[in-house]
Design a protein around this motif. Structure first.
Motif, short mmCIF file in Angstrom:
data_model
loop_
_atom_site.label_atom_id
_atom_site.label_comp_id
_atom_site.label_asym_id
_atom_site.label_seq_id
_atom_site.Cartn_x
_atom_site.Cartn_y
_atom_site.Cartn_z
N LEU A 1 5.46 -31.47 31.25
CA LEU A 1 6.28 -32.68 31.32
C LEU A 1 6.31 -33.41 29.98
CD1 LEU A 1 5.05 -34.11 34.73
CD2 LEU A 1 7.22 -32.96 34.28
N THR A 2 7.42 -34.03 29.69
CA THR A 2 7.50 -34.87 28.50
C THR A 2 6.62 -36.10 28.74
OG1 THR A 2 9.38 -36.14 29.32
CG2 THR A 2 9.87 -34.14 28.05
N ARG B 1 7.39 -39.23 28.65
CA ARG B 1 8.11 -40.19 29.49
C ARG B 1 8.12 -39.74 30.95
NH1 ARG B 1 13.71 -41.70 27.32
NH2 ARG B 1 12.37 -42.88 25.95
N ALA B 2 8.39 -38.46 31.18
CA ALA B 2 8.40 -37.94 32.54
C ALA B 2 7.02 -38.02 33.17
CB ALA B 2 8.91 -36.51 32.56
N THR B 3 5.98 -37.80 32.38
CA THR B 3 4.62 -37.88 32.88
C THR B 3 4.29 -39.30 33.33
OG1 THR B 3 3.95 -36.11 31.39
CG2 THR B 3 2.20 -37.46 32.32
N CYS C 1 6.27 -40.05 36.55
CA CYS C 1 5.66 -39.36 37.69
C CYS C 1 4.34 -40.03 38.09
CB CYS C 1 5.42 -37.89 37.37
SG CYS C 1 6.92 -36.92 37.34
#
Length: 148
Positions: free
Chosen positions: A26-27, A29-31, A34
């Motif tokens: 995951l990037t 930001r996505a991490t 999430c």
């Protein structure tokens, strides 16, 4: 366990996984997104009885540990500073929206949002310490394994 068993085959396949597979991590930001959404779901489930309890603490530790394992290498700093920010942010949101969910013995009922957030953060110091220590351990292990 023999080498022909399905479990042995899965273990061997994982052992041969190329380093290029990490591009699917995951990037940063996505991490973070999430982690926030998962902690929100865990908190919502824990608040079914109206009080913040051990499920929140365990969920927090698992969220920050998973975030450290799931982020791309360029996001290791992000997940290194994520645990305290995530905990204080969640507790601040709870203190401002459902203050009755945070129960701390000996705390006056007239305590404001920031006082409740501070006391809740102190009360959740052990999960914060455990989660942050495990996240840092995962980050260090990932850095050391990437250098080889």
């Amino acid at each position: 366990m023999t080498m022909s068993s399905p479990a042995a085959g899965a273990v061997m396949a994982l052992a041969r996984t190329p380093a290029a597979a990490s591009r699917y991590d995951l990037t940063p930001r996505a991490t973070v997104v999430c982690a926030v959404l998962t902690l929100a779901a865990v908190t919502g489930l824990d608040l079914i009885d109206g009080r913040l309890g051990p499920a929140f603490a365990v969920g927090f530790v698992l969220v920050v540990l998973t975030a450290a394992a799931a982020v791309q290498e360029r996001g290791l700093f992000t997940v290194g500073v994520l645990p305290p920010v995530l905990l204080v942010g969640a507790l601040l949101l709870l203190a401002s929206t459902v203050p009755d969910a945070i129960v701390i013995e000996g705390l006056p009922e007239a305590t404001g949002v920031f006082g409740l957030t501070l006391n809740a953060t102190i009360a959740h110091g052990v999960p914060l310490l455990i989660g942050h220590a495990l996240a840092i351990a995962v980050i260090v292990a990932r850095i050391l394994s990437a250098r080889r």
